[in-house]
Design a protein around this motif. Structure first.
Motif, mmCIF file in Angstrom:
data_model
loop_
_atom_site.group_PDB
_atom_site.id
_atom_site.type_symbol
_atom_site.label_atom_id
_atom_site.label_comp_id
_atom_site.label_asym_id
_atom_site.label_seq_id
_atom_site.Cartn_x
_atom_site.Cartn_y
_atom_site.Cartn_z
ATOM 1 N N TYR A 6 5.866 -3.770 9.001
ATOM 2 C CA TYR A 6 5.624 -4.182 7.618
ATOM 3 C C TYR A 6 6.482 -5.381 7.238
ATOM 4 N N ASN A 7 7.668 -5.443 7.833
ATOM 5 C CA ASN A 7 8.592 -6.524 7.506
ATOM 6 C C ASN A 7 8.077 -7.885 7.966
ATOM 7 N N TYR A 9 5.287 -8.915 7.050
ATOM 8 C CA TYR A 9 4.463 -9.323 5.912
ATOM 9 C C TYR A 9 5.214 -9.364 4.589
ATOM 10 N N VAL A 36 8.615 2.206 2.546
ATOM 11 C CA VAL A 36 8.206 2.578 3.899
ATOM 12 C C VAL A 36 9.169 3.654 4.363
ATOM 13 N N ASP A 41 6.806 6.116 9.118
ATOM 14 C CA ASP A 41 6.295 4.745 9.040
ATOM 15 C C ASP A 41 5.137 4.602 8.060
ATOM 16 N N TRP A 43 3.568 3.996 4.311
ATOM 17 C CA TRP A 43 3.957 3.200 3.141
ATOM 18 C C TRP A 43 3.318 3.775 1.892
ATOM 19 N N TYR A 54 -0.351 1.816 9.089
ATOM 20 C CA TYR A 54 -0.528 0.425 9.495
ATOM 21 C C TYR A 54 -1.933 -0.112 9.225
ATOM 22 N N PHE A 57 -2.685 -0.606 5.580
ATOM 23 C CA PHE A 57 -1.921 -1.736 5.056
ATOM 24 C C PHE A 57 -2.628 -3.056 5.386
ATOM 25 N N TYR A 61 -4.087 -5.718 2.887
ATOM 26 C CA TYR A 61 -3.383 -6.998 2.877
ATOM 27 C C TYR A 61 -4.348 -8.166 3.086
#
Length: 84
Positions: A6-7, A9, A36, A41, A43, A54, A57, A61
């Motif tokens: 995630y980091n 993004y 998160v 993991d 979110w 994931y 997301f 996104y």
């Protein structure tokens, strides 16, 4: 995989109680309501009540479908993501 996915993004602003915090990329957020969980993991945003893992997301996104999102996740992680 880990929270570092995630980091890529969104920048995390703090770590507290096994939760990474960031400003949510899905709404005008200034309170770091996007979290998160380090253990799962997963979110979740406490501001817009959206959440997932994931694939969800990436779907949100990039505003793409599940199959495209799986392709993106697979290309980043090198792992095959099974259907949810």
């Amino acid at each position: 995989m880990s929270a570092s996915f995630y980091n890529r993004y969104i920048p995390f602003v703090k770590l507290e109680d096994k939760q990474y915090y960031a400003n949510c990329p899905f709404h005008n957020d200034t309170n770091a309501s996007f979290t998160v969980n380090m253990d799962s993991d997963a979110w979740y945003c406490h501001g817009c009540a959206e959440g997932g893992h994931y694939v969800e997301f990436i779907e949100k996104y990039y505003d793409i479908g599940e199959e495209q999102a799986k392709y993106v996740v697979n290309s980043i992680t090198g792992r095959d993501i099974d259907p949810m």
